[in-house]
Design a protein around this motif. Structure first.
Motif, short mmCIF file in Angstrom:
data_model
loop_
_atom_site.label_atom_id
_atom_site.label_comp_id
_atom_site.label_asym_id
_atom_site.label_seq_id
_atom_site.Cartn_x
_atom_site.Cartn_y
_atom_site.Cartn_z
N PRO A 138 0.80 -1.23 0.00
CA PRO A 138 0.00 0.00 0.00
C PRO A 138 0.84 1.28 0.00
O PRO A 138 0.41 2.30 -0.54
CB PRO A 138 -0.83 -0.13 1.30
CG PRO A 138 -0.89 -1.58 1.56
CD PRO A 138 0.43 -2.12 1.12
N LEU A 139 2.02 1.24 0.60
CA LEU A 139 2.88 2.42 0.61
C LEU A 139 3.41 2.74 -0.78
O LEU A 139 3.75 3.89 -1.07
CB LEU A 139 4.07 2.23 1.56
CG LEU A 139 3.89 2.64 3.03
CD1 LEU A 139 3.01 1.63 3.74
CD2 LEU A 139 5.24 2.76 3.71
N LEU A 140 3.48 1.72 -1.64
CA LEU A 140 4.11 1.89 -2.95
C LEU A 140 3.14 2.33 -4.03
O LEU A 140 3.55 2.64 -5.14
CB LEU A 140 4.77 0.57 -3.37
CG LEU A 140 5.74 -0.04 -2.36
CD1 LEU A 140 6.31 -1.34 -2.88
CD2 LEU A 140 6.86 0.94 -2.03
N VAL A 141 1.84 2.34 -3.71
CA VAL A 141 0.85 2.71 -4.72
C VAL A 141 0.15 4.03 -4.38
O VAL A 141 -0.66 4.52 -5.15
CB VAL A 141 -0.21 1.60 -4.89
CG1 VAL A 141 0.44 0.32 -5.41
CG2 VAL A 141 -0.94 1.33 -3.58
N GLY A 142 0.46 4.60 -3.23
CA GLY A 142 -0.16 5.86 -2.84
C GLY A 142 0.45 7.05 -3.55
O GLY A 142 1.47 6.95 -4.25
N LYS A 143 -0.18 8.19 -3.38
CA LYS A 143 0.31 9.42 -4.03
C LYS A 143 1.61 9.91 -3.38
O LYS A 143 2.45 10.48 -4.05
CB LYS A 143 -0.77 10.51 -3.93
CG LYS A 143 -2.03 10.20 -4.75
CD LYS A 143 -3.03 11.35 -4.65
CE LYS A 143 -4.27 11.06 -5.48
NZ LYS A 143 -5.27 12.16 -5.38
N SER A 144 1.73 9.72 -2.08
CA SER A 144 2.92 10.19 -1.36
C SER A 144 3.78 9.00 -0.96
O SER A 144 3.68 8.49 0.16
CB SER A 144 2.50 11.00 -0.13
OG SER A 144 1.70 12.09 -0.47
N GLN A 145 4.60 8.55 -1.88
CA GLN A 145 5.46 7.41 -1.60
C GLN A 145 6.73 7.88 -0.89
O GLN A 145 7.43 8.76 -1.39
CB GLN A 145 5.83 6.70 -2.90
CG GLN A 145 4.65 6.11 -3.65
CD GLN A 145 5.07 5.39 -4.91
OE1 GLN A 145 6.21 4.96 -5.05
NE2 GLN A 145 4.14 5.26 -5.84
N PRO A 146 7.02 7.30 0.27
CA PRO A 146 8.24 7.71 0.98
C PRO A 146 9.49 7.19 0.29
O PRO A 146 9.45 6.21 -0.46
CB PRO A 146 8.06 7.07 2.36
CG PRO A 146 7.17 5.89 2.13
CD PRO A 146 6.26 6.28 1.00
N HIS A 147 10.61 7.85 0.53
CA HIS A 147 11.91 7.33 0.12
C HIS A 147 12.30 6.26 1.14
O HIS A 147 12.36 6.52 2.34
CB HIS A 147 12.95 8.45 0.09
CG HIS A 147 12.68 9.50 -0.94
ND1 HIS A 147 12.99 9.35 -2.27
CD2 HIS A 147 12.12 10.73 -0.83
CE1 HIS A 147 12.64 10.42 -2.95
NE2 HIS A 147 12.10 11.28 -2.10
N LEU A 148 12.57 5.05 0.66
CA LEU A 148 12.77 3.91 1.53
C LEU A 148 14.23 3.45 1.55
O LEU A 148 14.84 3.27 0.50
CB LEU A 148 11.88 2.75 1.07
CG LEU A 148 10.37 3.02 1.06
CD1 LEU A 148 9.63 1.86 0.42
CD2 LEU A 148 9.85 3.28 2.47
#
Length: 348
Positions: free
Chosen positions: A245-255
Motif C-alpha cells: 500500500p505504501l508503494l501505490v499511494g500518491k505520497s510514496q516515501p523514500h525507503l
C-alpha cells in the motif's frame, strides 16, 4: 475525425491558397510583380501554418553543457545508476596517539563512475536544505539508534547535541525531535524484530500518514534471541507484502534498509552472542534478506550496506564486534543523503 493539424491546414488552404491562385492569374504577365506576390503569399502561408507544427528543437535531444573546464568527465544520462556506486568508499586509519586510532573515509575518486556521479559530503546547511520541511522516520534496533545519532550530529550544533544524546540513549525507548531551524521532524521507533516493522507499516497504512523518508532495519535481535533464519525469512516476506500500500499511494516515501553490520565473533562480549551470532548465521540471515524482494532492484528499499562499511573499516572501528564507531554511521548518513539527491534529481 480531423485533428487540429488537419483542420489548420484546411483553413489555411481556404484563407490563403485560394487568394494565391487568383493573384497568380493576375500577376503572371509581370514577373517582378508575380515574384513579389508569391513571396508575400508564401510568408503568409508560413505564418498561418507554423502553429500547427512542432518546433525544430522537438526533433533533437537536449544536450547538456557545462561551463566547467573538466570537460573530460563522464556525464551519466541516468543518474539512478549512481545508486550502485554509493558504497565505493575507502577508509584510512589515523593515529591520534600511540594507543588510539581514528578512521576517516572518502569516496574512491579513482573510479570513473564515482567521479562522474559527483558524490558529496554534505555540510550542515546543505543537509538542512535537502531535508527542509521533511518527516524522517528511523525504525529498528541499536544500529538504527546509532544512525540517528550520526544524522543529528550532522544537522545540529554541538551544544544542541548535549541533551539529545542523553534522551536518545534511554534503553529501548522511542525518540521524537523537531528541528525548527530547518522544519525537520524526526522519529526514532524502537523496533528490534521484523514483526515490529510490519506492525508499524500496517499502522501507517491505516492512518494514511507516511513519512517522507523511512529508514528501517532489523536482524540482530532475531539472530540472538530466536536464531532461526527460516523464521527470519518468513518475517521478511510478510513485511514485503505489507509494504505494497505504501508503494501505490500518491505520497510514496523514500525507503532505505539499514543492513546489519559485520559481526566479529571473537570480540562479542557474551558467550551467548559468540555461540549464536556466528559467520554461518550471518550468511543465512543475509541470504534471507537478499531473497525477500525488499531491496532494489527487485524491491523498494535502497540498501544502506552497513556490512560493507563495517567490514572495510575493520576491527579498529569497534570495541565489541557489533557496534561500530560513529564514523561508520556518518558514512551511511551521507550515502542516504546522496541517494536522496539522486532520487529527487537535485544537485547542490
Amino acid at each position: 475525425m480531423f485533428g487540429a493539424v488537419q483542420l489548420g491546414v484546411l483553413a489555411a488552404c481556404v484563407v490563403v491558397l485560394v487568394p494565391m491562385a487568383l493573384a497568380g492569374w493576375h500577376l503572371s504577365r509581370n514577373k517582378v510583380l508575380f515574384f513579389s506576390g508569391a513571396l508575400f503569399i508564401s510568408l503568409a502561408v508560413t505564418v498561418h501554418l507554423s502553429p500547427y507544427f512542432p518546433s525544430l528543437t522537438d526533433f533533437f535531444p537536449t544536450v547538456s553543457t557545462s561551463s566547467s573546464s573538466s570537460s573530460a568527465l563522464v556525464v551519466l544520462e541516468n543518474r539512478d545508476s549512481c545508486l550502485a556506486h554509493l558504497h565505493r568508499i575507502k577508509w584510512k586509519n589515523n593515529h591520534v596517539s600511540n594507543l588510539n586510532l581514528t578512521s576517516t573515509w572518502k569516496w574512491v575518486l579513482s573510479d570513473k563512475n564515482v567521479l562522474a556521479c559527483d558524490f558529496q559530503k554534505l555540510g550542515r546547511n546543505d543537509a538542512g536544505d535537502l531535508l527542509n520541511g521533511s518527516w524522517v522516520m528511523v525504525v529498528g534496533d541499536s544500529q538504527a539508534r546509532l544512525f540517528v545519532v550520526a544524522l543529528l550530529n550532522l544537522m545540529l550544533f554541538e551544544e544542541e547535541m548535549v541533551g539529545v544524546r542523553g534522551d536518545l540513549f534511554k534503553r529501548h525507548s522511542d525518540y521524537h525531535l523537531v528541528v525548527d531551524r530547518v522544519g525537520l521532524k524526526l522519529d526514532f521507533i524502537w523496533a528490534p524484530y521484523v514483526n515490529n516493522l510490519t506492525h508499524l507499516v500496517m499502522e501507517l497504512n491505516r492512518n494514511h500518514s507516511f513519512p517522507d523518508v523511512l529508514v528501517m532495519g532489523s536482524g540482530l535481535w532475531h539472530m540472538l534471541h530466536v536464531n532461526n533464519s527460516t523464521h527470519y525469512d518468513a518475517s521478511l516476506q510478510l513485511l514485503s507484502r505489507s509494504m505494497m500500500p505504501l508503494l501505490v499511494g500518491k505520497s510514496q516515501p523514500h525507503l532505505f534498509w539499514l543492513g546489519m553490520p559485520t559481526l566479529i565473533n571473537s570480540m562479542l562480549n557474551t558467550e551467548e552472542k559468540r555461540e549464536k551470532m556466528t559467520s554461518a548465521a550471518q550468511f543465512a540471515y543475509d541470504l534471507g534478506l537478499r531473497g525477500s524482494k525488499l531491496l532494489r532492484p527487485g524491491g523498494p528499499f535502497v540498501l544502506l550496506d552497513i556490512k560493507s562499511l563495517t567490514e572495510n573499516c575493520g576491527e579498529s572501528c569497534t570495541v565489541d564486534g557489533m557496534h561500530y564507531d560513529g564514523v561508520v554511521y556518518e558514512a551511511a548518513v551521507h550515502i542516504m543523503l546522496n541517494a536522496l539527491l539522486i532520487q529527487s534529481q537535485q544537485k547542490l
